[in-house]
Scaffold this motif. Structure first.
Motif, mmCIF file in Angstrom:
data_model
loop_
_atom_site.group_PDB
_atom_site.id
_atom_site.type_symbol
_atom_site.label_atom_id
_atom_site.label_comp_id
_atom_site.label_asym_id
_atom_site.label_seq_id
_atom_site.Cartn_x
_atom_site.Cartn_y
_atom_site.Cartn_z
ATOM 1 N N PRO A 125 0.830 -1.210 0.000
ATOM 2 C CA PRO A 125 0.000 0.000 0.000
ATOM 3 C C PRO A 125 0.866 1.262 0.000
ATOM 4 C CG PRO A 125 -0.020 -1.060 2.162
ATOM 5 C CD PRO A 125 0.688 -1.992 1.245
ATOM 6 N N VAL A 126 0.842 1.986 -1.096
ATOM 7 C CA VAL A 126 1.695 3.168 -1.259
ATOM 8 C C VAL A 126 1.218 4.297 -0.352
ATOM 9 C CG1 VAL A 126 2.450 4.965 -2.864
ATOM 10 C CG2 VAL A 126 2.317 2.573 -3.609
ATOM 11 N N ASP A 127 2.167 4.882 0.366
ATOM 12 C CA ASP A 127 1.880 6.035 1.217
ATOM 13 C C ASP A 127 2.933 7.092 0.908
ATOM 14 O OD1 ASP A 127 1.407 7.925 3.137
ATOM 15 O OD2 ASP A 127 1.734 6.594 4.861
ATOM 16 N N PHE A 128 2.542 8.141 0.195
ATOM 17 C CA PHE A 128 3.512 9.143 -0.232
ATOM 18 C C PHE A 128 4.046 9.981 0.928
ATOM 19 C CE2 PHE A 128 1.332 8.305 -4.281
ATOM 20 C CZ PHE A 128 2.434 8.097 -5.090
ATOM 21 N N SER A 129 3.408 9.882 2.085
ATOM 22 C CA SER A 129 3.903 10.606 3.256
ATOM 23 C C SER A 129 4.943 9.798 4.027
ATOM 24 C CB SER A 129 2.743 10.960 4.200
ATOM 25 O OG SER A 129 2.171 9.783 4.758
ATOM 26 N N SER A 130 5.114 8.529 3.645
ATOM 27 C CA SER A 130 6.062 7.657 4.339
ATOM 28 C C SER A 130 7.410 7.653 3.637
ATOM 29 C CB SER A 130 5.509 6.234 4.388
ATOM 30 O OG SER A 130 6.499 5.338 4.862
ATOM 31 N N PRO A 131 8.495 7.809 4.395
ATOM 32 C CA PRO A 131 9.827 7.727 3.765
ATOM 33 C C PRO A 131 10.124 6.345 3.204
ATOM 34 C CG PRO A 131 10.005 7.865 6.167
ATOM 35 C CD PRO A 131 8.576 8.130 5.825
ATOM 36 N N LEU A 132 9.391 5.327 3.666
ATOM 37 C CA LEU A 132 9.608 3.979 3.145
ATOM 38 C C LEU A 132 9.343 3.901 1.649
ATOM 39 C CD1 LEU A 132 8.167 1.444 5.755
ATOM 40 C CD2 LEU A 132 10.531 1.653 4.953
ATOM 41 N N THR A 133 8.361 4.652 1.179
ATOM 42 C CA THR A 133 8.047 4.644 -0.257
ATOM 43 C C THR A 133 9.278 5.023 -1.071
ATOM 44 O OG1 THR A 133 5.740 5.214 0.171
ATOM 45 C CG2 THR A 133 6.579 5.666 -2.048
ATOM 46 N N TYR A 134 9.946 6.080 -0.663
ATOM 47 C CA TYR A 134 11.100 6.589 -1.418
ATOM 48 C C TYR A 134 12.329 5.693 -1.205
ATOM 49 C CZ TYR A 134 7.696 10.256 -1.406
ATOM 50 O OH TYR A 134 6.511 10.940 -1.541
ATOM 51 N N LEU A 135 12.433 5.130 0.001
ATOM 52 C CA LEU A 135 13.519 4.189 0.260
ATOM 53 C C LEU A 135 13.374 2.950 -0.614
ATOM 54 C CD1 LEU A 135 16.006 3.376 1.913
ATOM 55 C CD2 LEU A 135 14.448 2.401 3.631
ATOM 56 N N PHE A 136 12.142 2.447 -0.753
ATOM 57 C CA PHE A 136 11.903 1.276 -1.590
ATOM 58 C C PHE A 136 12.196 1.566 -3.063
ATOM 59 C CE2 PHE A 136 8.770 -0.661 1.634
ATOM 60 C CZ PHE A 136 9.720 -1.571 2.078
ATOM 61 N N ILE A 137 11.870 2.768 -3.524
ATOM 62 C CA ILE A 137 12.181 3.141 -4.911
ATOM 63 C C ILE A 137 13.687 3.093 -5.137
ATOM 64 C CG2 ILE A 137 12.170 5.026 -6.590
ATOM 65 C CD1 ILE A 137 9.453 5.879 -5.399
ATOM 66 N N LEU A 138 14.446 3.664 -4.202
ATOM 67 C CA LEU A 138 15.909 3.677 -4.324
ATOM 68 C C LEU A 138 16.488 2.268 -4.249
ATOM 69 C CD1 LEU A 138 16.806 6.793 -2.128
ATOM 70 C CD2 LEU A 138 16.832 6.631 -4.629
ATOM 71 N N LEU A 139 15.928 1.453 -3.357
ATOM 72 C CA LEU A 139 16.436 0.091 -3.216
ATOM 73 C C LEU A 139 16.158 -0.730 -4.470
ATOM 74 C CD1 LEU A 139 17.753 -2.066 -1.508
ATOM 75 C CD2 LEU A 139 15.539 -2.504 -0.413
ATOM 76 N N GLN A 140 14.962 -0.577 -5.030
ATOM 77 C CA GLN A 140 14.638 -1.315 -6.251
ATOM 78 C C GLN A 140 15.475 -0.807 -7.430
ATOM 79 O OE1 GLN A 140 13.169 -3.997 -6.153
ATOM 80 N NE2 GLN A 140 12.338 -4.505 -8.162
ATOM 81 N N THR A 141 15.764 0.487 -7.459
ATOM 82 C CA THR A 141 16.662 1.032 -8.477
ATOM 83 C C THR A 141 18.035 0.387 -8.372
ATOM 84 O OG1 THR A 141 15.515 3.169 -8.503
ATOM 85 C CG2 THR A 141 17.787 3.145 -9.310
ATOM 86 N N HIS A 142 18.543 0.278 -7.145
ATOM 87 C CA HIS A 142 19.864 -0.314 -6.927
ATOM 88 C C HIS A 142 19.887 -1.780 -7.375
ATOM 89 C CE1 HIS A 142 23.862 -0.293 -5.230
ATOM 90 N NE2 HIS A 142 23.588 -1.358 -4.507
ATOM 91 N N LEU A 143 18.803 -2.487 -7.130
ATOM 92 C CA LEU A 143 18.742 -3.888 -7.555
ATOM 93 C C LEU A 143 18.616 -4.011 -9.068
ATOM 94 C CD1 LEU A 143 16.492 -5.309 -4.704
ATOM 95 C CD2 LEU A 143 18.910 -5.814 -5.104
ATOM 96 N N TYR A 144 17.893 -3.085 -9.702
ATOM 97 C CA TYR A 144 17.865 -3.043 -11.169
ATOM 98 C C TYR A 144 19.285 -2.874 -11.708
ATOM 99 C CZ TYR A 144 13.105 -2.893 -13.153
ATOM 100 O OH TYR A 144 11.868 -3.206 -13.642
ATOM 101 N N THR A 145 20.019 -1.941 -11.115
ATOM 102 C CA THR A 145 21.405 -1.722 -11.533
ATOM 103 C C THR A 145 22.219 -2.991 -11.343
ATOM 104 O OG1 THR A 145 21.266 0.626 -10.989
ATOM 105 C CG2 THR A 145 23.470 -0.325 -11.118
ATOM 106 N N GLY A 146 21.940 -3.715 -10.256
ATOM 107 C CA GLY A 146 22.636 -4.977 -10.013
ATOM 108 C C GLY A 146 22.382 -6.016 -11.084
ATOM 109 N N LEU A 147 21.175 -6.012 -11.643
ATOM 110 C CA LEU A 147 20.891 -6.928 -12.752
ATOM 111 C C LEU A 147 21.807 -6.649 -13.933
ATOM 112 C CD1 LEU A 147 16.964 -6.932 -12.857
ATOM 113 C CD2 LEU A 147 18.445 -8.776 -12.030
#
Length: 229
Positions: free
Chosen positions: A33-55
């Protein structure tokens, strides 16, 4: 030595970890459940970006034969899968272009190089590697995913990280190390980040140590820090 290299499966295990983490997190986030007020949303975007780069870094290592050394079929299979997971890149098309980059680095024959500023160079870089069939497959996948998952989740955690990863790869792995003039005693025409292993990993899996990669292309990304003096 050949037998020892053939039995070294550390690269295969690390590649599997990257793929499993990317897949597992994506499946989780597509339903989160996306919550734009939560820093977790932006942390997850960065983490998934990093894993994409890892691919892509894993596919890149396969191009140098270091994911599964001594096992060319397995090495190529891993490279093909990880390249496909990164926006349907086609490994047999990437392979000769990457080796052309190493042979003709920072020259007119280098497909990764552009004698210009950041944005013209970035778009030149994209034109070298993105094909119409990739765009078509991405569009089909996007439309299928949004049938099963919320649109904002598909955009935030599948599409946006892929785009951001292209910036990450280009900025730290191509633009920063190859921009500007290089001295005549620099055979690889490559710069390098200052020594900071934590930042080098977070920024682009140690590929900011780019002179070291060109100097020792037989080192996989997870050992590249050892070459940094």
């Amino acid at each position: 030595m050949a037998i020892k290299r053939r039995n070294d499966l550390r690269g295969v295990v690390i590649a599997a970890v990257v793929v499993v983490l990317w897949t597992g997190l994506l499946v989780y986030l597509l339903q989160w459940p996306v919550d734009f007020s939560s820093p977790l949303t932006y942390l997850f975007i960065l983490l998934q970006t990093h894993l994409y780069t890892g691919l892509f870094i894993t596919a890149h290592d396969a191009m140098h034969g270091v994911v599964a050394p001594g096992r060319p079929k397995l090495n190529r299979a891993i490279g093909t899968v990880t390249a496909l997971l990164f926006a349907y890149n086609w490994y047999p098309r990437l392979l000769p272009r990457h080796h052309q980059h190493h042979r003709h680095v920072a020259t007119e024959h280098d497909p990764d190089y552009h004698a210009g500023s950041f944005w013209p160079w970035y778009f030149s870089f994209l034109k070298q590697y993105i094909t119409w069939w990739q765009i078509l497959l991405m569009a089909i996948t996007f439309n299928v995913l949004k049938l099963f998952f919320p649109l904002e989740n598909v955009v935030l955690f599948w599409m946006l990280p892929a785009i951001m990863a292209t910036f990450q790869l280009f900025y730290f792995g191509t633009y920063l190390p190859h921009r500007g003039e290089h001295s005549s005693d620099n055979p690889h025409k490559s710069g390098t980040q200052a020594k900071n292993h934590a930042w080098a990993f977070m920024s682009c899996y140690f590929f900011g140590y780019h002179y070291e990669h060109h100097d020792k292309p037989y080192l996989p990304w997870w050992q590249l820090y050892k070459a940094k003096s």
